[in-house]
Design an enzyme around this catalytic site. Structure first.
Site, PDB file in Angstrom:
ATOM      1  N   CYS A 239      26.126  38.552  53.019  1.00 50.47           N
ATOM      2  CA  CYS A 239      26.075  39.957  53.413  1.00 50.47           C
ATOM      3  C   CYS A 239      27.428  40.480  53.888  1.00 50.47           C
ATOM      4  CB  CYS A 239      24.993  40.171  54.471  1.00 50.47           C
ATOM      5  SG  CYS A 239      25.511  39.845  56.157  1.00 50.47           S
TER       6      CYS A 239
ATOM      7  N   CYS B 217      25.149  43.572  63.558  1.00 47.34           N
ATOM      8  CA  CYS B 217      25.178  44.155  62.214  1.00 47.34           C
ATOM      9  C   CYS B 217      23.970  45.082  62.078  1.00 47.34           C
ATOM     10  CB  CYS B 217      25.121  43.049  61.160  1.00 47.34           C
ATOM     11  SG  CYS B 217      23.581  42.088  61.226  1.00 47.34           S
TER      12      CYS B 217
ATOM     13  N   ASN C 145      25.593  32.439  61.332  1.00 45.42           N
ATOM     14  CA  ASN C 145      26.853  33.171  61.117  1.00 45.42           C
ATOM     15  C   ASN C 145      27.843  32.932  62.252  1.00 45.42           C
ATOM     16  OD1 ASN C 145      27.149  35.930  62.840  1.00 45.42           O
ATOM     17  ND2 ASN C 145      24.976  35.485  62.495  1.00 45.42           N
TER      18      ASN C 145
ATOM     19  N   GLU D 242      15.777  31.499  57.305  1.00 41.41           N
ATOM     20  CA  GLU D 242      16.043  32.348  56.143  1.00 41.41           C
ATOM     21  C   GLU D 242      15.871  31.557  54.855  1.00 41.41           C
ATOM     22  OE1 GLU D 242      19.665  34.592  53.822  1.00 41.41           O
ATOM     23  OE2 GLU D 242      19.821  34.452  56.015  1.00 41.41           O
TER      24      GLU D 242
END
Length: 316
Positions: free
Chosen positions: A197, A12, A227, A126
């Site tokens: 996102c 990404c 993810n 995160e």
């Protein structure tokens, strides 16, 4: 055996930017470059950067004075940022801009004295960085992972309450938690735009389409990649046999021997070379030419810091 490729898959914009920051810093300043935590959660990427002179650390105290320090794409708490500022270090921030957006939401809530609830996975870097943006002792910052967590949560003031989410969560699971939050706290305020996102959402949509056609789904991604894990879980929920693999060497012929169609996707931190290696491995097991499914086009680009905007080839 048919081989189908999810679209989109792999890197990404945030991962591209983070890797470029480390590569450019190495090209400009030379080794060693210190990186707090793995810059992205992918073993191949981290090993490649380590071979070029990146040193991955967890504590700022491990970095010598005068060194170059890079924060990973996952972001850091204000305490970590302040500790780095107190040292004689040159710091570059590879935090994904979409993670920074969530940090700003938390910081605003903290300034307003609102309590905040973060939907996320405990222990993920995160989450630690995002929770660490809240500093108002009059308020509070809480972490929930499931609807069950919501129903047992007690806050100080239900009238001044907001929620945010980790950027790499399951879209479906997060929707369930948000529904529970709105039922439990009717006055709670959420972000104007979903914190999950674009890349996470797009890759989950793509693996859903892939799993509709494939008997077996292979997700290229490291075990600590949030993810990537969500992609494998989604395929499994759709009734498919799914495996999370670091690289082609992980694939066992028995997994795909009886499959008429094998689907391949990759998490947002997995480079395409790993996908190509998986395709080659599947062809050894009798697979045909790989076919890419139609999918959502991605053209988002995040710029690196201006001090690092160089053509690495020219520097080398």
């Amino acid at each position: 055996m048919q081989i189908l490729l999810a679209n989109p898959r792999g890197f990404c914009a945030g991962v591209d930017r983070a890797i470029s920051i480390v590569e450019n810093a190495l090209a400009i300043y030379g080794a060693p470059i210190y990186v707090r935590h793995e810059v992205v959660h992918n073993r191949y990427v981290v090993d490649s950067l380590r071979q070029r002179g990146a040193i991955f650390i967890e504590q700022i105290s491990e970095v010598p004075d005068g060194a170059i320090l890079i924060f990973s794409a996952h972001g850091v708490s204000q305490a970590v940022r302040n500790e780095a500022k107190s040292r004689d270090l040159t710091v570059f921030d590879a935090t994904c801009p979409l993670v920074t957006k969530v940090h700003m939401e938390v910081a605003r809530a903290s300034r307003r004295g609102e309590e905040s609830i973060l939907i996320g996975h405990a222990g993920h870097p995160e989450v630690e960085g995002t929770m660490g943006q809240y500093s108002n002792p009059e308020g509070g910052m809480y972490l929930v992972e499931s609807p069950e967590d919501v129903w047992t949560l007690n806050v100080k003031n239900e009238g001044k309450l907001s929620f945010m989410t980790q950027t790499t969560l399951s879209v479906d699971d997060t929707s369930d938690v948000i529904d529970a939050l709105r039922k439990r706290f009717p006055k709670i305020v959420g972000p104007r735009k979903d914190d999950i996102c674009y890349a996470t959402t797009n890759r989950q949509e793509a693996v859903r389409a892939l799993a509709e056609q494939a008997d077996v789904v292979l997700v290229v991604g490291s075990k600590n990649s949030s993810n990537s894990n969500r992609l494998a879980e989604l395929a499994q929920r759709m009734g498919r046999t799914a495996f999370l693999i670091d690289d082609a060497a992980d694939i066992q012929e028995a997994w795909v021997k009886e499959a008429a169609c094998v689907g391949v996707t990759a998490g947002a931190s997995a480079p395409d070379i790993l996908v190509q290696n998986v395709i080659a491995r599947l062809r050894e097991f009798g697979g045909g030419e790989a076919v890419t499914l139609e999918g959502r086009e991605e053209n988002i680009v995040f710029e690196v810091p201006k001090e690092l905007r160089v053509d690495v080839r020219e520097v080398e």
